[in-house]
Design an enzyme around this catalytic site. Structure first.
Site, PDB file in Angstrom:
ATOM      1  N   GLU A  15     -41.342 -63.234  41.690  1.00  0.00           N
ATOM      2  CA  GLU A  15     -41.063 -62.191  41.481  1.00  0.00           C
ATOM      3  C   GLU A  15     -40.870 -60.833  41.581  1.00  0.00           C
ATOM      4  O   GLU A  15     -39.522 -60.708  42.643  1.00  0.00           O
ATOM      5  CB  GLU A  15     -42.522 -61.953  43.133  1.00  0.00           C
ATOM      6  CG  GLU A  15     -44.093 -62.495  43.492  1.00  0.00           C
ATOM      7  CD  GLU A  15     -44.830 -62.076  42.135  1.00  0.00           C
ATOM      8  OE1 GLU A  15     -44.532 -61.747  41.203  1.00  0.00           O
ATOM      9  OE2 GLU A  15     -45.752 -63.284  41.722  1.00  0.00           O
ATOM     10  N   CYS A  39     -42.286 -52.461  44.004  1.00  0.00           N
ATOM     11  CA  CYS A  39     -42.068 -52.858  43.240  1.00  0.00           C
ATOM     12  C   CYS A  39     -42.616 -52.368  41.773  1.00  0.00           C
ATOM     13  O   CYS A  39     -42.950 -52.655  40.897  1.00  0.00           O
ATOM     14  CB  CYS A  39     -41.785 -54.288  42.849  1.00  0.00           C
ATOM     15  SG  CYS A  39     -43.212 -54.800  43.483  1.00  0.00           S
TER      16      CYS A  39
END
Length: 452
Positions: free
Chosen positions: A208, A242
């Site tokens: 990720e 993010c």
């Protein structure tokens, strides 16, 4: 250094001790209880590390953890149950099924920006799927890492779930071990190193990562809604998210209005240096890195900072081009560059011919633009007429694509990420034609052609 720990967990896994659904449920219930009992201590640690408020801690960290726990406790029976599959003609009579096996010993390396949520959410999926877990929190949030290690290692057997603290050296030493699954959340640069280390053992990996997530504000956009939601999503966690909008691509006809509305929303929210709810930049290294991305000549709002408090004011930069420093890397901070477009196709080209981001967003009322966004743009996940909120839906997979990551999780997708879908065909012992066995004849060949 960590060989005995990994061997101990693998020994327990091979004993079949994690296969029982009752065992898994009891483990998840215990984890929920431990987290609830230590919630205040965890919140204080996160606040000490970088000033995250209790409100943000509950909404962006603990709520997602509890939702994930509730999901698995409610749905584990159905997720783990074998599913039937069709059997093709040449294999009849037979029954076909898919069984979900845990992979084994899982290593989870967590980041610092959501240090509790991004430690436990993948760990919950791994445990629910029947794995053992070694969890490595980030050293950049040392107070949080210390509390996580204490509450887990004092309440769980090390062969079930164990926390390893430390920095780069400890992470490197862990990655020298053979795991059955590695789950990493963090930067693209570090993700490459994790992937390379995993390749030595052919270990499956979920990465990720991140990237420059665009937010397109089209001519038809609901500008007031766009401004309010972009400001919230961008400056949440002081931009250290993010999937935050990394830059805006706005149609020239609504640019001035959008900027004016965003400034109104920023000022209304009072992102002040002494605001108890506005987080700090995690450390001075990141503080200095973000400041270097700000071109004061292009700042239309913000730009103020306070080194001692690790505070950077929400900052809007206008008239930005792809040649500016702020467009050369993921910002990961409270600085929002604004690019302008006249022609949709040119804007689309500029975005789609760059590395695929973790997220993308579109504000538009135009059905053609919405359809084009969904089919022409390549990104991990996103929203139309909102930002960030897709991550809060446990029924959607969360993950990147290409340089922004590989694999996904959340809900059933997390269960699948830590499982092997094992196909089994149970053949009957009667009724089999002799056609596949030698000697092969022209007559058999004729029947094979018909069957195939």
């Amino acid at each position: 250094m960590y060989t005995p720990l990994v061997q101990n967990q693998r020994k327990f896994f091979l004993s079949q001790g994690t296969k029982s659904l009752d065992y898994r449920k009891d483990l998840l219930l215990k984890l929920r209880s431990v987290l609830q009992e230590n919630e205040v201590e965890l919140q204080r640690a996160v606040h000490a590390d970088f000033g995250k408020s209790r409100f943000d801690f509950l909404t962006t960290e603990m709520s997602m953890i509890y939702n994930e726990l509730d999901f698995f406790l409610k749905n584990l029976d159905s997720l783990a149950a074998p599913t039937t599959a069709k059997t093709n003609l040449s294999n009849l009579p037979a029954l076909s099924s898919i069984h979900y096996d845990p992979l084994g010993v899982a290593l989870i390396i967590a980041p610092w920006n959501y240090p509790v949520q991004l430690s436990f959410t993948p760990a919950i999926a791994a445990l629910a799927a029947g794995n053992t877990v070694i969890l490595k929190p980030s050293e950049l949030t040392p107070k949080t890492s210390e509390v996580i290690a204490h509450i887990i290692n004092s309440n769980f057997s090390m062969h079930q779930l164990h926390v390893v603290e430390g920095g780069v050296a400890e992470s490197k030493a862990l990655l020298e071990q053979r795991f059955d699954k590695i789950f990493f959340t963090g930067s693209v640069e570090t993700g490459r190193k994790v992937y390379k280390a995993a390749a030595e053992h052919l270990t499956p990996v979920t990465l990720e990562l991140g990237g420059k997530s665009p937010c397109i504000v089209a001519k038809s956009a609901p500008v007031d809604v766009a401004a309010k939601r972009i400001v919230w999503g961008k400056f949440l966690n002081a931009g250290q998210t993010c999937i935050a909008p990394d830059y805006i691509y706005v149609h020239s006809s609504v640019k001035d209005e959008l900027i004016a509305r965003m400034i109104e929303n920023i000022e209304k929210a009072e992102y002040e240096p002494n605001a108890a709810w506005y987080p700090k930049i995690v450390n001075f290294e990141h503080f200095e890195r973000i400041l270097k991305l700000i071109d004061q000549q292009k700042v239309v709002y913000g730009g103020q900072h306070h080194a001692e408090k690790r505070y950077i004011q929400p900052t809007l930069m206008d008239n930005v081009s792809w040649d500016d420093a702020v467009m050369g890397e993921e910002v990961f901070g409270p600085v929002l560059p604004i690019l302008c477009y006249e022609d949709w196709e040119q804007m689309e080209y500029e975005i789609t011919h760059r590395p695929s981001p973790l997220a993308a967003y579109l504000f538009s009322r135009d059905s053609h633009e919405k359809a084009r966004f969904k089919t022409h743009f390549h990104f991990g996940g996103g929203c139309i007429n909102d930002v960030v909120m897709h991550v809060a839906n446990p029924h959607l997979p969360f993950g990147g694509v290409q340089f922004s990551g590989t694999g996904s999780y959340h809900g059933k997708f997390g269960f699948e990420a830590f499982s092997h879908a094992k196909p089994i065909m149970h053949r009957a012992t009667f009724g089999e034609p002799n056609i596949k066995y030698p000697p092969y004849t022209e007559e058999k060949l004729k029947w094979v052609k018909k069957l195939l």
